[in-house]
Design an enzyme around this catalytic site. Structure first.
Site, PDB file in Angstrom:
ATOM      1  N   GLY A  37     -15.144  37.016  31.784  1.00 12.06           N
ATOM      2  CA  GLY A  37     -13.894  37.789  31.825  1.00 12.06           C
ATOM      3  C   GLY A  37     -14.117  39.064  31.030  1.00 12.06           C
ATOM      4  O   GLY A  37     -13.217  39.572  30.370  1.00 12.06           O
ATOM      5  N   THR A  39     -14.470  42.115  31.721  1.00  9.58           N
ATOM      6  CA  THR A  39     -13.825  43.392  32.036  1.00  9.58           C
ATOM      7  C   THR A  39     -12.305  43.236  32.001  1.00  9.58           C
ATOM      8  O   THR A  39     -11.573  44.114  32.441  1.00  9.58           O
ATOM      9  CB  THR A  39     -14.256  43.911  33.423  1.00  9.58           C
ATOM     10  N   LEU A  42      -8.129  41.620  27.481  1.00 12.15           N
ATOM     11  CA  LEU A  42      -8.420  41.235  26.104  1.00 12.15           C
ATOM     12  C   LEU A  42      -9.788  41.764  25.680  1.00 12.15           C
ATOM     13  O   LEU A  42      -9.967  42.306  24.586  1.00 12.15           O
ATOM     14  CB  LEU A  42      -8.372  39.711  25.962  1.00 12.15           C
ATOM     15  N   LYS A  44     -11.325  44.280  26.899  1.00 11.82           N
ATOM     16  CA  LYS A  44     -11.235  45.720  26.817  1.00 11.82           C
ATOM     17  C   LYS A  44     -10.583  46.162  25.510  1.00 11.82           C
ATOM     18  O   LYS A  44     -11.031  47.081  24.839  1.00 11.82           O
ATOM     19  CB  LYS A  44     -10.392  46.167  27.999  1.00 11.82           C
ATOM     20  N   HIS A 272       0.752  29.913  16.200  1.00 10.97           N
ATOM     21  CA  HIS A 272       0.667  30.807  15.035  1.00 10.97           C
ATOM     22  C   HIS A 272       1.510  30.317  13.856  1.00 10.97           C
ATOM     23  O   HIS A 272       1.020  30.168  12.745  1.00 10.97           O
ATOM     24  CB  HIS A 272       1.132  32.218  15.396  1.00 10.97           C
TER      25      HIS A 272
END
Ligand SMILES: *[C@@H]1O[C@H](CO)[C@@H](O)[C@H](O)[C@H]1NC(C)=O
Ligand SMILES: *[C@@H]1O[C@H](CO)[C@@H](O)[C@H](O)[C@H]1NC(C)=O
Ligand SMILES: *[C@@H]1O[C@H](CO)[C@@H](O)[C@H](O)[C@H]1NC(C)=O
Ligand SMILES: *[C@@H]1O[C@H](CO)[C@@H](O)[C@H](O)[C@H]1NC(C)=O
Ligand SMILES: *[C@@H]1O[C@H](CO)[C@@H](O)[C@H](O)[C@H]1NC(C)=O
Length: 791
Positions: A37, A39, A42, A44, A272
């Site tokens: 993945g 490209t 995330l 990028k 989180h």
């Protein structure tokens, strides 16, 4: 040119290294980094930058690298895109422009795009890596796969990696995964076991990028470094409350296909905020770098949590969310989504140390500001008679401030009336000069403030931890399942709860304020009142319940939540009056989804409702066994009756199943119900009949085409629905129109079109059966929420 670059690099290397990440003793050698993945968004935005940073830090470590961006597109198409992304990486300020340019050039030379689709693609990749190792006589240090792809693809890729891409012996394999890791306990377990058959637990690195935030990874070291101050006060005698808050101003436009299936609890709280909670409350490990000990202490917290139920959460949804969903998911106007975009959850840890200490986890979209923090608020046992600004009178709190908000930078703040925290090492520094801001009620000058010496991007931090094999910053399988264990029952108990609709931004006012009562949490303002003329630019404090006329009957209108609240209160008033007069209250209710919110309200808030003297009848029923979820009675039972103290002989389901058959005329179900009704209900006049309206204008199970005199004097009839299940049993117009009070409840934007039509049409029973509802001696009131009324 090439030679020059090479020499320069050698020279730089000789000077550069100061042995970062040297705590790990892994053999140096060649490292292959593969972003599957590579490209994507995330990759990028963060990943290539993070790996470039890693490369810079490792240039002098003795390790060598190859970087592969993997994707489904063929190389000819994706390679140019790939290099465009790579060219955008940058150096930190401490790297000179010249050196940066060299490093970048080298990084690009070490990188290539590969199509990674079939098993052969993975086998070819492995062959090429091995060929390169042989040709250049290098030892292999390890292979790092970063799966930046949708979660459904994980298992398949993990299998391909296991079967064809394991490194040569002695080298490590690390596979990095991004959330979502399932959407509940079951699915997380299924995914974990699929992955577990291809990868060992120590080979998996599940990212929670919050754990890469500098302030979050400071929590345990801070607690350790300041132990001598904290040990005596880190307990229920001193802690008033713990708050973990992540406020966002953005909406979720563009992400709805994902978001609408997850919602804020799965998106943010389950991962989180839960991780932050465990870091704040777990027993301090003897060695904070020991991942196993940290994990065990975290698991201990999960096992001590009191279960979360409906009363431990409130949920909200920003006003425009529903139309965004309709648009992005290509749904019609009647599509309703209950997905929360805001949630406040109250947790408690059942351990002597924290008994009774409320732990609040809050997050939402479209709030007034963007900020994230965890605050430990301490009790203040000082009473100040005169000088309330005296330092002793002020709030005592420790804040782990993740960033944004008024302060704008990550920091740990300790109020000066607590203690002066230690500043150790070179990674953190004390801040003494700051602009004049106030943080959670105190001016910044009332705090000791520490901040990272250098701000680092969470992904870059995590990538360096992956490389160093530091498992502390990642979510192990056990940890993941424990966290889903905490949230799954709450999530399922919320599936049919209506979120409070909030306007978004500063206009939310105090609408989302919550109140803690013992172990329960609720919205502080029970009724939010909206005035109809303000609804365009809703200012939250002038909202009002509106009274008016609809089809020349009375109408009550409000936002959904207030409407339901008002209806519940009105119903209780009628019940009490009926019981006062004749000792009994006869209520007939409809099935379907519209009354669920009312049932919920009655079950949860109206403890004083006189259930003992109430008889509950059905307005209509589908011809299915009463134990089927499709059955109206089943739904009334699940959502209302089983939660209240009503004598079972006061409950009157329609006898749709007799002699093991459904709604057969000869079995006489209709007559049986009619008899029971005539016997128990004075004059066959219910005190209260609750009706809904279908999109086709039907009410009860009286569908378009029905004739005024079709059922004569009967009170109950078998009818035919155009939709499945076709056969129904229903009260007739005769029965409905004998009632003392009939309520027509209409909610949701989806009903707006219908409401508009109904406001215009004359009585036309065959076309709009609902227009045949005209109590002869009783009253009719329409309860229509603003969504349905205004659209
Ligand atoms: C990986 O694949 C091999 C067979 O190729 C299998 O024996 C093994 O169980 C798989 N899983 C792990 C974790 O190695
Ligand atoms: C703490 O744990 C780390 C990782 O397991 C280990 O390398 C280190 O030696 C330990 N430190 C002490 C003082 O035991
Ligand atoms: C949206 O839904 C309508 C009707 O269901 C359909 O005709 C149309 O093709 C859909 N459009 C998209 C973009 O899916
Ligand atoms: C039954 O209804 C009639 C007419 O409304 C009323 O006069 C009578 O008092 C009622 N009986 C009881 C027992 O409530
Ligand atoms: C309405 O009230 C009148 C007078 O009290 C009574 O005769 C009539 O039967 C009532 N109608 C219904 C449908 O209850």
């Amino acid at each position: 040119m090439f030679v020059t670059v090479f020499l320069l690099l050698v020279a730089l290397c000789a000077h550069g290294g100061n042995g970062e990440d040297s705590e790990e003793t892994q053999r140096p050698g060649h490292v292959s980094v593969i972003i599957v993945g590579g490209t994507g968004d995330l990759a990028k935005k963060y990943l290539w930058q993070g790996f470039f940073q890693l490369y810079i830090n490792q240039v002098s470590s003795g390790n060598t690298f190859s970087f592969y961006g993997g994707g489904l597109s063929p190389g000819e198409k994706a390679t140019p895109v790939f290099f465009e992304i790579l060219k955008a990486v940058s150096c930190t300020k401490d790297v000179s422009q010249e050196r940066c340019a060299l490093l970048k050039e080298q990084f690009l030379r070490l990188s290539q795009y590969r199509q990674l689709k079939t098993l052969e693609d993975y086998q070819d990749l492995a062959k090429d890596i091995e060929k390169q190792l042989q040709q250049e006589g290098m030892t292999e240090a390890g292979r790092l796969f970063y799966l930046s792809v949708p979660a459904f693809a994980y298992a398949d890729i993990a299998e391909k990696i296991n079967s064809s891409c394991r490194p040569t012996s002695g080298a490590w394999l690390r596979v990095v995964l991004e959330k979502p890791f399932g959407h509940d306990y079951r699915s997380a377990q299924v995914l974990a076991s699929q992955l577990g058959s291809a990868l060992k637990d120590e080979e998996m690195y599940r990212i929670d990028h919050y754990l890469g935030k500098q302030v979050v990874s400071k929590i345990l070291p801070f607690r350790t470094e300041n132990r001598k101050y904290l040990d005596p006060i880190w307990n229920r005698h001193h802690i008033e409350r713990v708050e973990i808050v992540l406020k966002e101003t953005l909406d979720v436009k563009g992400r709805i296909p994902f978001y609408d299936q997850y919602g804020v609890i799965r998106d943010v709280l389950q991962n989180h905020l839960t991780e932050v909670m465990t870091l704040l409350t777990m027993k301090l490990p003897a060695n904070v770098s020991n991942s196993e000990e940290v994990l065990q202490n975290k698991l201990q917290i999960f096992s001590s949590l009191l279960p979360l139920g409906k009363n431990q959460a409130v949920i909200g949804q920003y006003q425009t969310y529903k139309s965004e969903v309709q648009q992005e998911l290509n749904k019609t106007k009647d599509h309703v989504t209950l997905t929360p975009t805001f949630a406040a959850v109250l947790a408690h840890i059942n351990e002597a140390q924290y008994e009774g200490v409320p732990i609040l986890l809050i997050s939402g979209k479209m709030l007034d500001e963007r900020v994230g923090y965890a605050r430990i608020l301490f009790k203040n046992d000082v009473f100040c008679l005169q000088n309330h600004n005296n330092v002793h009178c002020k709030a005592k709190q420790i804040i782990f401030y993740f960033g944004h908000g008024s302060l704008q930078y990550p920091a740990v703040l300790v109020s000066k009336n607590l203690f002066k925290p230690a500043v150790t090492g070179s990674e953190w520094k004390e801040v003494t000069e700051h602009k004049d801001v106030s943080v959670l009620g105190l001016p910044i000058s009332d705090y000791y403030v520490q901040t990272p010496a250098e701000e680092k991007e969470a992904y870059s931090e995590l990538i360096s931890h992956i490389f160093a094999g530091r498992k502390n910053s990642f979510i192990s399988t056990e940890n993941l399942l424990a966290s889903w264990g905490m949230w799954t029952s709450l999530l399922s108990s919320l599936t049919s709860s209506f979120p409070r609709i909030y306007p978004g931004g500063a206009e939310n006012g105090d609408m989302l304020d919550v109140r803690l009562r013992g172990k329960d949490i609720s919205y502080n303002s029970e009724v939010v009142i909206i005035s109809p003329d303000k609804m365009g630019d809703a200012s939250a404090n002038s909202f009002k319940v509106m009274q008016g006329k609809f089809r020349s009957a009375d109408m009550v209108s409000a936002w959904t939540e207030e409407l339901v609240e008002t209806l519940a209160a009105d119903m209780q008033e009628v019940a009490e009056a009926a019981i006062h007069e004749g000792g009994v209250f006869h209520l007939a209710v409809s099935g379907g989804s519209t009354p669920l919110a009312l049932f919920h309200r009655l079950a949860v808030h109206h403890f004083t409702f006189p259930w003992r003297n109430t008889h509950v009848w059905m307005v209509d029923e589908r011809c299915v066994p009463l134990t089927e979820p499709e059955s109206n009675f089943y739904s009334v039972h699940e959502n209302l009756l089983k939660h209240v103290k009503i004598p079972y002989y006061n409950i009157h389901p329609m006898p749709v199943q007799l002699n093991q058959r459904l709604c057969v005329e000869d079995d006489g179900g209709v007559l049986l119900y009619e008899k029971e009704l005539s016997r128990l209900v004075n004059g066959s006049s219910f005190h209260f009949v609750l009706l809904g309206v279908g999109y086709d204008g039907h009410t009860a199970s009286l569908f378009p085409g029905v004739k005024a005199d079709q059922h004569g004097q009967s009170l109950v009839a078998l009818t035919e629905s155009p939709s499945k299940p076709h056969q129904r049993m229903s009260l007739t117009f005769n029965a409905i129109n004998r009632a003392h009070k009939v309520v027509l409840l209409v909610m949701g934007k989806g009903k707006h079109e219908l409401v508009t039509q109904l406001s215009r049409v004359k009585d036309a029973l065959d076309k709009y059966p609902v227009t045949g509802v005209k109590p002869a001696n009783g009253s009719l009131v329409w309860y229509i929420d603003y969504d349905a009324l205004i659209g």
